[in-house]
Design a protein around this motif. Structure first.
Motif, mmCIF file in Angstrom:
data_model
loop_
_atom_site.group_PDB
_atom_site.id
_atom_site.type_symbol
_atom_site.label_atom_id
_atom_site.label_comp_id
_atom_site.label_asym_id
_atom_site.label_seq_id
_atom_site.Cartn_x
_atom_site.Cartn_y
_atom_site.Cartn_z
ATOM 1 N N VAL A 5 0.845 -1.189 0.000
ATOM 2 C CA VAL A 5 0.000 0.000 0.000
ATOM 3 C C VAL A 5 0.879 1.237 0.000
ATOM 4 N N GLU A 6 0.799 1.997 -1.084
ATOM 5 C CA GLU A 6 1.574 3.223 -1.193
ATOM 6 C C GLU A 6 0.793 4.395 -0.609
ATOM 7 N N SER A 7 1.529 5.381 -0.126
ATOM 8 C CA SER A 7 0.923 6.612 0.366
ATOM 9 C C SER A 7 1.937 7.733 0.234
ATOM 10 N N GLY A 8 1.442 8.960 0.406
ATOM 11 C CA GLY A 8 2.341 10.109 0.412
ATOM 12 C C GLY A 8 2.339 10.941 -0.852
ATOM 13 N N GLY A 9 1.597 10.501 -1.863
ATOM 14 C CA GLY A 9 1.536 11.288 -3.083
ATOM 15 C C GLY A 9 0.737 12.562 -2.882
ATOM 16 N N GLY A 10 0.758 13.410 -3.888
ATOM 17 C CA GLY A 10 -0.002 14.656 -3.802
ATOM 18 C C GLY A 10 0.367 15.613 -4.897
ATOM 19 N N LEU A 11 -0.153 16.822 -4.766
ATOM 20 C CA LEU A 11 0.105 17.902 -5.723
ATOM 21 C C LEU A 11 1.080 18.881 -5.084
ATOM 22 N N VAL A 12 2.211 19.079 -5.743
ATOM 23 C CA VAL A 12 3.233 19.997 -5.234
ATOM 24 C C VAL A 12 3.733 20.873 -6.376
ATOM 25 N N GLN A 13 4.511 21.873 -6.007
ATOM 26 C CA GLN A 13 5.116 22.744 -7.007
ATOM 27 C C GLN A 13 6.530 22.273 -7.326
ATOM 28 N N ALA A 14 6.996 22.665 -8.482
ATOM 29 C CA ALA A 14 8.362 22.339 -8.866
ATOM 30 C C ALA A 14 9.330 22.831 -7.788
ATOM 31 N N GLY A 15 10.283 21.967 -7.442
ATOM 32 C CA GLY A 15 11.257 22.290 -6.417
ATOM 33 C C GLY A 15 10.897 21.781 -5.037
ATOM 34 N N ASP A 16 9.654 21.386 -4.862
ATOM 35 C CA ASP A 16 9.207 20.859 -3.567
ATOM 36 C C ASP A 16 9.677 19.418 -3.368
ATOM 37 N N SER A 17 9.356 18.898 -2.194
ATOM 38 C CA SER A 17 9.719 17.525 -1.845
ATOM 39 C C SER A 17 8.480 16.744 -1.434
ATOM 40 N N LEU A 18 8.554 15.443 -1.615
ATOM 41 C CA LEU A 18 7.549 14.511 -1.131
ATOM 42 C C LEU A 18 8.261 13.257 -0.665
ATOM 43 N N ARG A 19 7.659 12.573 0.294
ATOM 44 C CA ARG A 19 8.161 11.271 0.688
ATOM 45 C C ARG A 19 7.048 10.252 0.505
ATOM 46 N N LEU A 20 7.285 9.298 -0.349
ATOM 47 C CA LEU A 20 6.340 8.211 -0.550
ATOM 48 C C LEU A 20 6.677 7.057 0.396
ATOM 49 N N SER A 21 5.647 6.396 0.858
ATOM 50 C CA SER A 21 5.811 5.221 1.692
ATOM 51 C C SER A 21 5.096 4.042 1.040
#
Length: 124
Positions: A5-21
Motif C-alpha cells: 500500500v503506497e501513500s504520500g503522493g499529492g500535488l506539489v510545485q516544482a522544487g518541492d519535496s515529497l516522501r512516498l511510503s
C-alpha cells in the motif's frame, strides 16, 4: 499473498519535496527486494529506484539520481522514496513492487507483487 500500500503522493510545485511510503503486509519483509516504478499519462511504466534486502544496494534511474533516495525499515515492513527538487516531468503514478528474486533491479517482470499506486503531480 503480499499486499503493498503506497501513500504520500499529492500535488506539489516544482522544487518541492515529497516522501512516498509503501507498507507491506508480509512476514519476513527482509526477504524481498523492493522497487519503485512510475507511469506517466500516455507513457510506459518506467523504473525509478531499487533497494536490496537490507538496503546495502540501491539503484536509480539517471533522471532521479541526486534527487531521490530510496530507503527501507525492515522492522516496520516499509520502503520509502524521498523525492527532492521535484520537476513537472516527475508527474506520474508511483508504484512500489516486491520481489523474491536476488537482484531484480530495473526489470519489472522480476517483481512478484505490486501496489495500487499513488499519484504525484508536480506543477511548474
Amino acid at each position: 499473498q503480499v499486499q503493498l500500500v503506497e501513500s504520500g503522493g499529492g500535488l506539489v510545485q516544482a522544487g518541492d519535496s515529497l516522501r512516498l511510503s509503501c507498507a507491506a503486509s508480509v512476514r519476513a519483509f527482509n526477504k524481498y527486494s523492493m522497487g519503485w516504478f512510475r507511469q506517466a499519462p500516455g507513457k510506459e511504466r518506467e523504473f525509478v529506484a531499487y533497494i536490496s534486502w537490507y538496503g546495502g544496494t540501491t539503484v536509480y534511474t539517471d533522471s532521479v539520481k541526486g534527487r531521490f533516495t530510496v530507503s527501507r525499515d525492515n522492522a516496520e515492513g516499509t520502503v520509502y522514496l524521498q523525492m527532492n527538487s521535484l520537476k513537472p516531468e516527475d508527474t506520474a503514478v508511483y508504484y512500489c513492487a516486491a520481489s523474491l528474486s536476488a537482484s531484480p533491479r530495473a526489470t519489472a517482470q522480476m517483481y512478484d507483487y505490486w501496489g495500487q499506486g499513488t499519484q504525484v503531480t508536480v506543477s511548474s
